[in-house]
Design an enzyme around this catalytic site. Structure first.
Site, PDB file in Angstrom:
ATOM      1  N   CYS A 296       0.692  -1.211   0.311  1.00  0.00           N
ATOM      2  CA  CYS A 296      -0.102   0.032   0.017  1.00  0.00           C
ATOM      3  C   CYS A 296       0.831   1.452   0.031  1.00  0.00           C
ATOM      4  O   CYS A 296       0.504   2.221  -0.699  1.00  0.00           O
ATOM      5  CB  CYS A 296      -0.877  -0.142   1.367  1.00  0.00           C
ATOM      6  SG  CYS A 296      -0.175  -0.259   2.508  1.00  0.00           S
TER       7      CYS A 296
ATOM      8  N   HIS B 225      -1.720   1.071   7.835  1.00  0.00           N
ATOM      9  CA  HIS B 225      -2.188   0.907   6.329  1.00  0.00           C
ATOM     10  C   HIS B 225      -2.028   2.278   5.823  1.00  0.00           C
ATOM     11  O   HIS B 225      -2.207   3.484   6.442  1.00  0.00           O
ATOM     12  CB  HIS B 225      -3.441   0.604   6.200  1.00  0.00           C
ATOM     13  CG  HIS B 225      -3.922   0.215   4.664  1.00  0.00           C
ATOM     14  ND1 HIS B 225      -3.406  -0.341   3.931  1.00  0.00           N
ATOM     15  CD2 HIS B 225      -5.016   1.150   4.301  1.00  0.00           C
ATOM     16  CE1 HIS B 225      -4.211  -0.089   2.757  1.00  0.00           C
ATOM     17  NE2 HIS B 225      -5.082   0.684   2.823  1.00  0.00           N
TER      18      HIS B 225
END
Length: 1046
Positions: A98, A349
């Protein structure tokens, strides 16, 4: 409907009044529950397994009525993978990539960077044949293709695995996002510098590079020195600050250089106190501000995340921070915010909020998912809702208009503010034709995939509709009406037929058959009665068999079940009656019954009845060839003997030949009346009348055994009298003190002597010894395997010494394959004594044997070593003091059983010596293995020293192998003694063991050795020792990837 158990009981209530021979068809139908009323839909909630006529709750509710066509398939709408109008394309997260996706989206929205990259030379793409897949090679080629797909792809998201693979990134490991950004831009800058187009060679510098000066002023002389430096981002400390202005101010503030950090002044030619600060000189069009959220914690030695709220503006004026007002624009607009969600520096994340340069709309890029913000405003939203680690949650400060506040933003991207009258061509970026051709090729593949998925959905829907019509047609035909023909179908098959998610197989009724090839009544809970018409249609469409109809009801099984149930009810009464009959005086006629069988006949009868209930059940529809009363356990298994637990009635008086046992004490004569009642429960039990004679073969064998025992006793007595001293171990010769009066002693294996003594002690229980196997002590060449020195140093435990007179007796009584003698030769002149053997010693095999012994000490796979902890170079326990908690068997090993005197009974002569340890030799001398390792030089009343290691207090045994390392042994010791590996000092016989990477075999650690452990100092926190001893490697980061040129 009544529960299943009640239905089963009700099906057999009639057996109380009906005998097996009086069963009629109506009773059979009751047993198979043919006439139980069928359940009605809406009243019965779930299927009644006890009712074969209940067809409710088997999956039919899904098909009755209107059905949503989406239930006919599990294929998602391919259009859900299609890019929405006015929405950008996402990037697939390949595991933990990510952080890569966020930067790729930010760089894609840098229109100047994207437009310039499209201009890079790419002959591979221009010459590409659309019949094959395009595979970029260089970083520029990957970025070109990726940006073109992000711009014009029809897909909702695309796969960046080509670029990730080219960079050599580990998709399963999350990396430092800032480090990735710096390294990637450096790699891109180096790649673009090789382009022929001069406008591309300095692209990265033109977009991202600014300049500042380190200004140092000497406090002594006032001299000022200036050192220029380029930057691609400003790293701003956020600890202790609330807004972006404070962070930039601290970045530029003056720093004192004093103490050990003094500055060397070239004017003063010495180290002087000074001040140093950063002076911004020029700013790039794209200003990257790195918020230092991830810092190093000196206490833990790990990185941690600062969840500090930082206030930052949508419009940033950098003019106050520039000392020299050059002709440059200083007002910047916020164009991207990179977010890290999570409280740890090692997990979480990454997402990005990016402003579209063309429309001014804000978008949130979360890997595959793209979300457009409402009202052209930045909305950080739930990115700030992370879990707090402290007891109190910090409240989000209020933000003024035009400002935003975040505790998860780690990078802010500002673009210099452009005039409204700017050239529109700067914002209009077109994909070059050679790249658009590749995009069109990928879009064509996507459209083909969508068509294929749509076709598969249509096929599934058509199949589901056909199945719907079939079920609606057949389900109404399934119930069997009264007085009409019917068949039986498996319940599970009907459920799978109605379950569209599984493929319908052919009908299989074989598992429901009894031993007579018909339907077993116990299987009525797993089968359903349906109409003949419905069964015929289902068999035509799906096949299978065997078909079960009204003629498949098994009279034999019903009759047998009737008999068993009646006998169960009658069992208690018969038990009392038989007990009373047996107590009465019996006549001379009747039947023989085993006493154990008579004692436990009630339990055996119950088990037999249970077996009879299950006996006729089996699979595949094949009969087992036995009637309903066949006792499967009688026959070879019953006559195998040697089983303590009796399994079949009266088998205990059947001999191995199948006749009446000769042991009269184990059987009892019962009357005909008693036997008749027992016979009802055990119809296949062995039957012996009072006239039956015992087995003649057993009588013959018994007489032969008695004769053999008498011969063995006589033989044992004769041999004992001739070798009395050898039997009692009296007056035995020893090698350490050669006996006077003889110059020769004979050698036999100790194994022979022990076996012979065993026979003498128990001649009827042991086999007589017939030969002396001296070849066990010889090598394959016929040479002796031991020297005189080796025999007196421990290897004599494998042999027994005999006097010449004893050898004469041995030679006469037994077969000797090869005599072995040892001679004592005294030389009067030199007063020396020499010892020789006959046959001579085989030096070749002897050396091979010694070599194998040494090899075994170095190449073991599982051996025991003893670790003894010492304190101040003294063991924790004295060598002579065994552990107080030693097991009783160890203590008993310290005592030797005294020899038995003549005539003393020894029924419990040790059988354990049969399995004593054997001496291990090389392959060429493997015959010696049979010799047991037991000493033969014991004197009456002497103490035998056990060869078993005696554990001391503070000592522990560990299982190790020769090829494991010292480091691995230290970890075992750590768990055993709670001493950290780095505090362990290990030694063997004073030799220190220090090389952690060396194997135990190379360090001289042999089986049964003692390793001394000395701990430097005690450690209290043992819980984290496993992690502490793992070699702490520095964080690898992007080492070995394409970002560092491998």
């Amino acid at each position: 409907m009544a529960p299943r158990v009640k239905l089963e009981k009700a099906a057999w209530l009639w057996v109380e009044t009906v005998k097996p021979e009086d069963i009629k068809h109506e009773h059979i139908e009751l047993a198979y529950r043919i006439n139980i009323p069928a359940c009605k839909r809406g009243i019965c909630r779930r299927n009644c397994k006890g009712n074969p006529n209940c067809l409710v709750g088997i999956g039919e509710q899904v098909w009755l009525g209107e059905i949503d066509e989406n239930t006919f398939h599990n294929i998602d709408d391919p259009n859900s993978e299609r890019r929405e109008k006015n929405i950008f394309v996402g990037l697939t997260n390949l595991g933990a990539t990510c952080y890569v996706n966020t930067f790729l989206q930010v760089w894609f929205h840098n229109l100047e960077l994207r437009k310039s990259l499209y201009q890079c030379q790419n002959s591979r793409a221009q010459e590409h044949n659309i019949d094959s897949d395009y595979e970029p090679q260089s970083i520029c080629e990957h970025l070109q293709y990726l940006f073109a797909l992000l711009q014009n792809s029809n897909r909702k998201y695309i796969d960046p695995s080509g670029l990730v693979k080219a960079l050599g990134l580990d998709t399963g490991q999350q990396q430092d996002a800032q480090e990735f950004s710096n390294l990637f831009l450096s790699l891109l800058e180096e790649t673009l510098s090789k382009e022929k187009n001069p406008n591309l060679q300095n692209l990265i510098q033109q977009q991202f590079c600014g300049q500042f000066f380190y200004v140092t002023i000497c406090n002594q002389c006032g001299r000022s020195s200036t050192l220029p430096s380029r930057f691609y981002e400003l790293e701003l400390n956020i600890q202790g600050h609330k807004n972006l202005t404070e962070c930039i101010t601290e970045f530029l503030k003056e720093e004192k250089l004093d103490g050990e950090n003094r500055y060397f002044c070239e004017n003063c030619q010495s180290k002087q106190n000074a001040t140093r600060r950063i002076r911004l000189h020029s700013l790039p069009p794209t200003l990257n501000l790195q918020l230092m959220r991830f810092v190093f914690d000196r206490q833990t030695g790990l990185k941690k995340k600062l969840n500090t709220f930082i206030n930052f503006p949508e419009q940033l004026d950098m003019e106050p921070f520039l000392e020299q007002k050059l002709d440059q624009k200083c007002v910047y607009e916020l164009s991207a915010v990179l977010i890290h969600r999570g409280i740890s520096a090692y997990s979480g994340h990454y997402i990005a909020h990016v402003k579209d340069a063309l429309t001014g709309d804000w978008y949130k890029f979360n890997d595959e998912e793209i979300e457009k913000m409402e009202g052209k405003k930045l909305q950080l939203g739930i990115e700030e809702d992370i879990a707090e680690t402290g007891k109190t949650q910090s409240r989000k400060p209020k933000c003024s208009k035009g400002y935003h506040c975040s505790r998860n933003a780690y990078m802010l991207v500002y673009k210099v503010q452009e005039d409204e009258s700017s050239n529109p061509s700067r914002t209009n970026v077109e994909v070059p034709s050679f790249l658009q051709k590749l995009v069109d090729q990928d879009n064509h593949k996507f459209e083909e995939w969508c068509m294929e998925m749509a076709h598969m959905r249509k096929q599934s829907v058509d199949k589901g509709r056909a199945k719907h019509e079939e079920v609606k047609e057949l389900y109404d035909l399934l119930p069997a009406k009264d007085e009409e023909l019917y068949e039986f179908l498996p319940l599970e098959w009907l459920k799978k037929w109605l379950d569209d998610s599984t493929a319908t197989k052919e009908i299989d009724n074989s598992i429901f058959l009894c031993s007579h090839g018909k339907l077993h009544p116990d299987n009525m809970g797993e089968i359903k009665r349906v109409s003949l018409e419905a069964a015929k249609l289902l068999y035509e469409r799906y096949g299978g068999g065997p078909k079960l109809d009204g003629s498949s009801l098994c009279r034999d099984c019903v009759s047998e079940r009737c008999r068993v149930l009646r006998l169960k009810k009658q069992l208690d009464e018969d038990y009392k009656e038989i007990s009373n009959l047996v107590k009465r005086t019996t006549s001379s006629d009747g039947y023989w019954v085993g006493k154990p069988s008579l004692r436990s006949w009630r339990q055996l009868a119950m088990e037999q009845l249970e077996e009879d209930e299950q006996e006729s059940k089996h699979s595949n529809g094949q009969t087992n060839g036995q009637g309903p009363h066949t006792n499967n356990k009688f026959g070879m298994e019953a006559t195998a003997g040697a089983e303590d637990e009796m399994k079949t009635f009266n088998e205990d008086i059947v001999c191995t030949h199948g006749a009446l046992s000769i042991l009269e004490t184990e059987r009892k004569l019962v009357s005909t009346e008693v036997w008749t009642k027992l016979r009802e429960y055990f119809p296949r039990a062995p039957e012996f009348t009072h006239m039956q004679e015992p087995c003649r073969q057993c009588l013959t064998l018994e007489q032969e055994e008695k004769d053999n025992e008498a011969v063995s006793k006589m033989m044992a007595l004769e041999q004992k009298n001739q070798l009395l001293n050898l039997f009692h171990e009296k007056n035995r010769p020893v090698l350490t003190k050669w006996p006077q009066g003889t110059d020769k002693l004979y050698i036999v294996p100790l194994f022979f002597v022990e076996e012979w003594r065993k026979f003498i002690r128990r001649p009827t229980k042991s086999s007589p010894v017939s030969n002396v196997g001296n070849s066990l002590l010889l090598c394959p060449h016929g040479g002796f395997m031991f020297t005189y020195d080796s025999l007196i140093n421990g290897e004599a435990q494998h042999i027994a010494l005999l006097w010449p007179s004893e050898w004469e007796v041995i030679s006469r009584l037994f077969i000797v394959d090869k005599p072995i003698a040892i001679h004592c030769v005294r030389q009067t002149e030199s007063s020396m004594t020499q010892y020789t053997t006959q046959p001579d010693l085989c030096w070749e095999c002897r050396e091979s044997f010694l070599f194998q012994q040494q090899r075994d000490l170095r190449e073991y796979t599982q051996a025991t070593v003893y670790v003894r902890k010492v304190i101040e170079d003294k063991t924790m326990a004295k060598d002579g003091a065994p552990e107080l908690n030693a097991c009783s068997s160890e203590a008993e090993e310290e005592r030797e059983e005294l020899p038995k005197v003549d005539g003393e009974k020894d029924p419990d002569f040790s059988q354990a010596q049969d399995t004593a340890k054997r001496l291990k030799l090389s392959d060429s001398t493997a015959a010696v293995v049979a010799a047991p390792a037991v000493t033969n030089t014991m004197k009456p009343g002497s103490i035998r020293r056990s060869t078993r290691h005696r554990k001391l207090r503070g000592e522990k045994a560990l299982i190790v192998s020769a090829n494991q390392t010292l480091k691995e042994l230290k970890i075992q010791i750590m768990h055993a003694f709670s001493v950290a590996p780095f505090d362990q000092n290990l030694s063997i016989d004073g030799k220190s063991l220090t090389d952690d990477s060396a194997t135990l075999g190379s360090l001289g650690v042999i089986p049964e050795c003692i390793i001394c452990l000395k701990a430097d100092e005690p450690v209290t926190d043992y819980a984290a020792m496993d992690d502490a001893y793992q070699v702490r490697m520095p964080e690898e980061g992007f080492k070995g990837t394409g970002l560092l040129g491998h």
